[in-house]
Design a protein around this motif. Structure first.
Motif, PDB file in Angstrom:
ATOM      1  N   LEU A 151       0.829  -1.202   0.000  1.00  0.00           N
ATOM      2  CA  LEU A 151       0.000   0.000   0.000  1.00  0.00           C
ATOM      3  C   LEU A 151       0.864   1.253   0.000  1.00  0.00           C
ATOM      4  O   LEU A 151       0.547   2.234  -0.684  1.00  0.00           O
ATOM      5  CB  LEU A 151      -0.933  -0.008   1.213  1.00  0.00           C
ATOM      6  N   GLU A 203       1.284   4.218  -3.117  1.00  0.00           N
ATOM      7  CA  GLU A 203       1.125   5.658  -2.920  1.00  0.00           C
ATOM      8  C   GLU A 203       2.242   6.458  -3.577  1.00  0.00           C
ATOM      9  O   GLU A 203       2.066   7.652  -3.848  1.00  0.00           O
ATOM     10  CB  GLU A 203       1.080   5.977  -1.426  1.00  0.00           C
ATOM     11  N   TRP A 233      -7.393   4.861  -3.490  1.00  0.00           N
ATOM     12  CA  TRP A 233      -6.365   4.789  -2.448  1.00  0.00           C
ATOM     13  C   TRP A 233      -5.100   5.554  -2.835  1.00  0.00           C
ATOM     14  O   TRP A 233      -4.476   6.206  -1.998  1.00  0.00           O
ATOM     15  CB  TRP A 233      -6.027   3.336  -2.166  1.00  0.00           C
ATOM     16  N   THR A 277     -11.177   6.524   0.974  1.00  0.00           N
ATOM     17  CA  THR A 277     -10.510   7.815   1.142  1.00  0.00           C
ATOM     18  C   THR A 277     -10.562   8.288   2.598  1.00  0.00           C
ATOM     19  O   THR A 277      -9.608   8.877   3.104  1.00  0.00           O
ATOM     20  CB  THR A 277     -11.146   8.855   0.225  1.00  0.00           C
ATOM     21  N   HIS A 306      -8.044   6.209   4.416  1.00  0.00           N
ATOM     22  CA  HIS A 306      -6.685   6.643   4.078  1.00  0.00           C
ATOM     23  C   HIS A 306      -6.332   7.947   4.789  1.00  0.00           C
ATOM     24  O   HIS A 306      -5.214   8.116   5.297  1.00  0.00           O
ATOM     25  CB  HIS A 306      -6.569   6.822   2.569  1.00  0.00           C
ATOM     26  N   GLN A 328      -5.629   7.154   8.352  1.00  0.00           N
ATOM     27  CA  GLN A 328      -4.322   6.518   8.502  1.00  0.00           C
ATOM     28  C   GLN A 328      -3.204   7.560   8.462  1.00  0.00           C
ATOM     29  O   GLN A 328      -2.280   7.524   9.282  1.00  0.00           O
ATOM     30  CB  GLN A 328      -4.114   5.491   7.402  1.00  0.00           C
ATOM     31  N   ARG A 329      -3.294   8.498   7.520  1.00  0.00           N
ATOM     32  CA  ARG A 329      -2.272   9.530   7.428  1.00  0.00           C
ATOM     33  C   ARG A 329      -2.247  10.407   8.687  1.00  0.00           C
ATOM     34  O   ARG A 329      -1.187  10.797   9.169  1.00  0.00           O
ATOM     35  CB  ARG A 329      -2.516  10.390   6.196  1.00  0.00           C
TER      36      ARG A 329
END
Length: 359
Positions: free
Chosen positions: A5, A9, A53, A108, A111, A114-115
């Motif tokens: 993953l 990115e 993603w 989204t 994601h 997660q960031r």
């Protein structure tokens, strides 16, 4: 999975577009080849998820629209009964598009979460690292202040008290000579006073040397430990000797200062806490690096249930000094009875410049 993953990115936008198009075409071709009896609608979510993603919601929505168009086109061209009328085609396409949009929104959001979590973890890790570095800096500064004050006190002791005692001894000697000239019995007492003062001068010199011990050359540590062992034997009436079979040179004065203070603290602990009568300070070069050992025949390491929070400060200081110079500190029982304090300076840490233990 997490690794891939992260790798996805880093892909550029053109690469993501090409991969998404290839995946859509591949799923569409499989959907058309399998006919109307097998449903491939869920597999269209793979390229949609990939686009969402790697490039966010807009790319995901574009991929969702394309996937619905391909899915509907395959259904119509294959003669699927669910696509026989425009109304049914529109309805099924809308449901498929809504499903893709929900997936895009979920991915989204996940994601972004997660960031945010990664950013918070990195921020807290940086804050923790800065706090640890700040504490270590403060500990080094405390050691520096302590060493500076010890050196200042040793210098004052040497230049002030020793000189004053020397002048007093001279005055006593003059007085003794006058008493001898007058043939008085008190002359013997005067000579005794002068001898006591001279002994006080010697002790003061020894104390001053212990507070300002290590010369700044490579052999300074060996010389300082030799003198310290001799002074300890004389001051505390114990057997303290220094053993060094071959010359051990330490070119960094800060490292030499820390190692001397470790040996000094270990000897003090042996005399004060374990009742040792025989102490050996050993300094030698081994395969792993430079080894400093302090062995005593005292009572050994005994756990004290009444120990307070301030107890063991000397041990903590010795361990911290070892950490500062990159050495390995160990405290263990001596097989014959007593305690062994070991400080091993690895070869990799010998050439690294260290902050001196004084200012």
């Amino acid at each position: 999975m997490v690794y891939w993953l992260k790798r996805f990115e880093t892909l550029s936008t053109p690469v993501v577009a090409v991969v998404t198009a290839v995946l859509l075409s591949f799923v569409g071709a499989l959907d058309f080849a399998t006919g109307v009896h097998l449903s491939f609608s869920a597999f269209y979510l793979l390229p949609v998820s990939f686009a969402a993603w790697t490039r966010g919601s807009i790319a995901g929505f574009v991929a969702a629209v394309l996937s619905v168009v391909i899915w509907a086109a395959v259904g119509v061209s294959s003669g699927d009964i669910n696509f026989v009328t425009p109304y049914i085609v529109t309805w099924n396409a809308a449901i498929q598009l809504l499903t893709c949009i929900v997936v895009v929104f979920a991915l989204t959001s996940l994601h972004a979460l997660q960031r945010e979590l990664e950013a918070r973890v990195a921020q807290r890790a940086a804050a923790l690292t800065a706090e640890i570095a700040n504490r270590e800096r403060l500990q080094r500064e405390l050691l520096h202040v302590s060493e500076r004050e010890q050196r200042r006190f040793g210098q004052d002791l040497h230049d002030g008290l020793c000189q004053h005692l020397a002048a007093t001894a001279i005055a006593g000697q003059v007085l003794g000579d006058k008493l001898v000239a007058r043939n008085l019995n008190e002359a013997k007492d005067a000579r005794k006073v002068v001898e006591l003062i001279e002994q006080g001068i010697i002790l003061s010199h020894q104390l001053a040397k212990g507070l300002h011990p290590v010369e700044m050359d490579a052999a300074g540590l060996m010389q300082a430990l030799q003198e310290f062992a001799a002074n300890t034997s004389e001051l505390h009436k114990v057997s303290c000797r220094f053993e060094c079979d071959s010359p051990v040179l330490i070119h960094d004065p800060g490292t030499a200062e820390h190692m001397f203070r470790i040996a000094q603290e270990a000897v003090r602990n042996a005399i004060k806490h374990s009742g040792a009568r025989e102490i050996v300070i050993r300094h030698e070069a081994v395969d792993e690096g430079l080894l400093l050992l302090v062995e005593d025949d005292g009572s050994g390491i005994k756990p004290d249930p009444q120990r307070t929070a301030g107890s063991g400060m000397g041990l903590r200081i010795m361990a911290h000094r070892s950490h500062v110079i990159g050495a390995i500190f160990e405290l263990r029982d001596r097989p014959q009875g007593g305690t062994i304090v070991a400080c091993l300076l690895p070869a990799s840490a010998q050439d690294a410049p260290r902050e001196q233990a004084f200012v």
